[in-house]
Design a protein around this motif. Structure first.
Motif, PDB file in Angstrom:
ATOM      1  N   ARG A 276      -4.540   2.291   3.638  1.00 58.10           N
ATOM      2  CA  ARG A 276      -3.270   2.120   4.573  1.00 58.10           C
ATOM      3  C   ARG A 276      -3.336   2.981   5.753  1.00 58.10           C
ATOM      4  O   ARG A 276      -3.003   2.182   6.746  1.00 58.10           O
ATOM      5  CB  ARG A 276      -2.531   2.839   3.945  1.00 58.10           C
ATOM      6  N   ALA A 277      -4.418   3.881   6.055  1.00 59.27           N
ATOM      7  CA  ALA A 277      -4.641   4.370   7.230  1.00 59.27           C
ATOM      8  C   ALA A 277      -5.182   3.021   8.625  1.00 59.27           C
ATOM      9  O   ALA A 277      -4.560   2.801   9.554  1.00 59.27           O
ATOM     10  CB  ALA A 277      -4.604   5.450   7.512  1.00 59.27           C
ATOM     11  N   VAL A 278      -5.799   2.024   8.032  1.00 58.46           N
ATOM     12  CA  VAL A 278      -6.423   1.715   8.806  1.00 58.46           C
ATOM     13  C   VAL A 278      -5.781   0.267   8.836  1.00 58.46           C
ATOM     14  O   VAL A 278      -5.255  -0.672   9.895  1.00 58.46           O
ATOM     15  CB  VAL A 278      -8.088   0.637   7.684  1.00 58.46           C
ATOM     16  N   VAL A 279      -4.969  -0.191   7.763  1.00 56.60           N
ATOM     17  CA  VAL A 279      -3.559  -1.107   8.397  1.00 56.60           C
ATOM     18  C   VAL A 279      -3.021  -0.719   9.384  1.00 56.60           C
ATOM     19  O   VAL A 279      -1.952  -1.539   9.768  1.00 56.60           O
ATOM     20  CB  VAL A 279      -3.049  -1.232   6.509  1.00 56.60           C
ATOM     21  N   MET A 280      -2.455   0.051   9.103  1.00 52.65           N
ATOM     22  CA  MET A 280      -1.172   1.021   9.761  1.00 52.65           C
ATOM     23  C   MET A 280      -1.365   0.873  11.212  1.00 52.65           C
ATOM     24  O   MET A 280      -1.151   0.739  12.554  1.00 52.65           O
ATOM     25  CB  MET A 280      -0.632   2.480   8.911  1.00 52.65           C
ATOM     26  N   SER A 281      -3.137   1.763  11.604  1.00 55.64           N
ATOM     27  CA  SER A 281      -3.425   1.583  12.810  1.00 55.64           C
ATOM     28  C   SER A 281      -3.454   0.351  13.807  1.00 55.64           C
ATOM     29  O   SER A 281      -2.722   0.351  14.859  1.00 55.64           O
ATOM     30  CB  SER A 281      -4.854   2.054  13.323  1.00 55.64           C
TER      31      SER A 281
ATOM     32  N   HIS B  61       0.783  -1.171  -0.164  1.00 50.44           N
ATOM     33  CA  HIS B  61      -0.144  -0.586   0.264  1.00 50.44           C
ATOM     34  C   HIS B  61       0.849   1.514   0.060  1.00 50.44           C
ATOM     35  O   HIS B  61       0.455   2.215  -1.176  1.00 50.44           O
ATOM     36  CB  HIS B  61      -1.412  -0.198   0.784  1.00 50.44           C
ATOM     37  N   GLY B  62       1.770   1.316   0.919  1.00 55.29           N
ATOM     38  CA  GLY B  62       2.805   2.093   0.990  1.00 55.29           C
ATOM     39  C   GLY B  62       3.019   2.600  -0.670  1.00 55.29           C
ATOM     40  O   GLY B  62       3.045   3.756  -1.208  1.00 55.29           O
TER      41      GLY B  62
ATOM     42  N   ARG C 107      -5.103   5.660   0.436  1.00 56.87           N
ATOM     43  CA  ARG C 107      -4.313   6.433   2.408  1.00 56.87           C
ATOM     44  C   ARG C 107      -5.391   6.039   3.425  1.00 56.87           C
ATOM     45  O   ARG C 107      -5.208   5.430   4.491  1.00 56.87           O
ATOM     46  CB  ARG C 107      -4.491   8.169   1.927  1.00 56.87           C
ATOM     47  N   SER C 108      -6.393   5.890   2.904  1.00 56.16           N
ATOM     48  CA  SER C 108      -7.331   5.582   3.817  1.00 56.16           C
ATOM     49  C   SER C 108      -7.145   4.311   4.770  1.00 56.16           C
ATOM     50  O   SER C 108      -7.224   3.521   5.575  1.00 56.16           O
ATOM     51  CB  SER C 108      -9.170   5.978   3.550  1.00 56.16           C
TER      52      SER C 108
END
Lengths: 108, 140, 378
Positions: free
Chosen positions: C234-239, C214-215, C231-232
């Motif tokens: 990816r934000a879910v995955v990152m969190s 995703h990055g 981006r959203s």
């Protein structure tokens, strides 16, 4: 004289305990029923077993240079191995790996 | 010990396993993995030749007289990094082959080549490219 | 039975078992992970055999970088091997057994393992490298002395090989603008289904790559609407991977610091340019796996990266030319500090190792970039 003997006994006990934890972690990795408990066993080997072994070695270290290195190794292991275990379990959860269904399953 | 050759036997078995993977498997990535195993065998062989009983790592210290030989270490140290560079080149070629043929199995690549030869060389480029796109969808 | 024999035998048994398992597995992700294990085992064996410098390199390369490269390549191809026909197994096995028999026959003439009077140990060059080097060069780590000074030409050659790989892999994998446009036109012809990214559902199986993917997509994304969506996601995955993110962020400076320590302390302890370059690259690869390649690209833009690839080689060869200008032979560091050859050697080795480190790190990061970008733009 008696102090060095005491240190030897203490480090021997720590090394033995570390070895036992590593072996039990390996047994757990093979015998535990599902993915998450196995991950738990594997991370135990890394975090607790290796830390005890390093503490045992720290008592035997000659000179502060090797002592500092051992402490640094221990700190990094304490950060990285739980992180790796967490990432692994999280990835498995995302992948849809289920927890064992009931108590019967878990106890087996 | 029986002539003290035991470590070379281990090394040879490792080389044999690596070579077996390279020759008998048709998958290009698997071949590269086998090549890596073979490489580890060769590295071990060199390092084992430099080892001395009761020796220390070749970093000169006071009070230490016996050292293992540094030359094999130098050769293998560079060989490992060169090895990963060549492996990456092999993987890049495997990716390009996959994109052109839709497969990384050696046999299927050869079959496709033969089929394309029968169709005539004029069409070769066209088919390969379309197959590449289709392969990309079906692949992973 | 000595301790050496015991450790060798047990580690080698594990290594051979791993190798056998690798040849039997048809799932290539699993085979790759076992290859990493084989790398780790061989690094431990190198420690037992006194090759500390080699062990550092193998640990960083075998378990770190080559594993990541294999996984990146598998993401772009197929992760399962076809069944190998039986006749191929037999023919391959026959050739391999033949090789083994030949080697075993030849092994009878080999000197016994670890004896002090083998030809390797009695050769006069051993004396030169181990003892005379202390007067000639004055570097305690004889591996660094041999690598950078006695066999400086050889190392330059090896570095050029690595440089060539670093040029070739991006050439093979990076898309030129014209090619990318042509591919886009193709995708349009193929219809809507051709547009779905094959990577996304695949990534969920492998959590770590998921974030990287995703990055990477995020870094390559140009359309704003799609970019926001990514981006959203990816934000879910990152969190969900907060622990991983925090830990890698904390560890990152230490990894880079350790790489510098390995580089500059290489004269006195195990270490040097190759090891430092590999560790440096491994740090960046870890960072881009966790935070996405876009984040790394902000620190180290692609042109800078590609520009750094030849810098190390030029530094190395340039030092040789400078030596010639100062009146010595090519790579004769004695000339660097007139009157103090030992000091000259010291500076020379340091410059050489730095050059090696720069090129090795740049090449490995560039190779990883090309693999990751290929995945993002497909």
């Amino acid at each position: 004289m008696s102090l060095s003997l005491l240190i030897d006994i203490a480090s021997g006990a720590l090394l033995l305990a570390g070895c036992l934890l590593v072996v039990s972690g390996a047994v757990g990795l093979l015998r535990l029923p599902d993915f998450y408990t196995r991950t738990h066993a594997g991370s135990l080997t890394d975090a607790a077993g290796a830390t005890l072994l390093l503490l045992g070695l720290l008592l035997q270290a000659d000179g502060w240079q090797s002592g500092v290195r051992l402490v640094l190794i221990m700190l990094f292991l304490l950060v990285t191995s739980p992180t790796a275990a967490h990432a692994l379990a999280q990835a498995a959860r995302r992948d849809g790996e289920r927890l064992p269904a009931g108590d019967d399953e878990g106890r087996r | 010990m029986t002539g003290g050759h035991y470590i070379f036997w281990f090394v040879f078995v490792l080389m044999v396993i690596g070579l077996y993977a390279v020759i008998s498997h048709g998958n290009l990535v698997k071949k590269l993995i086998g090549l890596n195993l073979f490489q580890i065998g060769v590295f071990m062989f060199y390092i084992a030749l430099g080892k001395v009983e009761d020796g220390r790592a070749p970093i000169v210290e006071e009070g230490v007289e016996v050292y293992s030989h540094p030359l094999p270490h130098v050769l293998i140290l560079t060989a490992i990094v060169v090895g990963v560079a060549t492996t990456s080149l092999g993987l890049a070629l495997a990716i390009r082959i996959y994109e052109a043929y839709g497969t990384i199995e050696e046999d299927e690549v050869i079959e496709r080549d033969k089929a394309a030869e029968q169709d005539g060389t004029a069409e070769l480029n066209g088919t390969a490219e379309r197959d590449g796109v289709r392969g990309g969808e079906a692949g992973p | 039975m000595s301790l050496l024999v015991l450790m060798d035998v047990s580690l080698f048994t594990l290594l051979l078992a791993t190798a056998l398992a690798i040849t039997r597995l048809r799932a290539l992700y699993e085979a790759t992970m076992l290859t990493a294990l084989a790398g780790l085992l061989s690094a431990s064996l190198f420690v037992v055999l006194d090759a500390l410098d080699v062990a550092i390199t193998e640990a960083a390369v075998g378990t770190g970088i080559s594993t990541v490269l294999f996984i990146a390549a598998l993401r772009l191809t197929r992760s399962r091997e076809a069944v190998t026909p039986r006749r191929r197994l037999w023919s391959g096995g026959a050739v391999a057994v033949l090789l083994g028999a030949t080697l075993l026959y030849a092994a009878q003439d080999l000197p016994p393992f670890a004896e002090p009077d083998t030809p390797v140990q009695t050769n006069p060059v051993t004396q030169t490298y181990l003892h005379e080097s202390q007067e000639d060069i004055g570097v305690p780590n004889t591996v660094a002395a041999v690598l950078a000074s006695y066999r400086g030409y050889d190392t330059l050659g090896e570095l050029v090989v690595i440089f060539t790989a670093g040029v070739t892999v991006p050439l093979l994998l990076l898309r030129t603008r014209r090619r990318a446009e042509r591919d886009e036109a193709h995708a349009g012809e193929e219809g809507a289904e051709g547009g779905t990214e094959p990577g996304t559902e695949h990534g969920t199986e492998h959590g770590r790559e998921h974030s990287a993917e995703h990055g990477a997509e995020h870094g390559a994304e140009h359309g704003t609407e799609k970019g926001a969506e990514h981006r959203s996601a990816r934000a879910v995955v990152m969190s969900e991977y907060r622990v991983l993110r925090v830990a890698s962020k904390v560890l990152m400076p230490f990894i880079l610091l350790f790489a510098c320590y390995v580089l500059f302390h290489g004269d006195y302890g195990p270490g040097g340019g190759f090891q430092a370059g590999v560790i440096f690259a491994a740090g960046f690869v870890l960072y881009s796996l966790v935070f996405g390649i876009g984040e790394v690209e902000r620190v180290l833009p692609w042109p800078v990266m590609l520009g750094l690839v030849p810098v190390g080689v030029l530094l190395y060869a340039g030092l040789g030319v400078a030596n010639m200008a100062l009146g010595g032979a090519f790579l004769d560091y004695d000339t660097l500090v007139p009157g103090h050859p030992e000091e000259g050697q010291h500076y020379g080795i340091l410059i050489i190792e730095t050059g090696v480190g720069i090129t090795v790190a740049a090449v490995l990061i560039a190779v990883y970039y090309s693999f990751a970008n290929r995945g993002a733009r497909r």
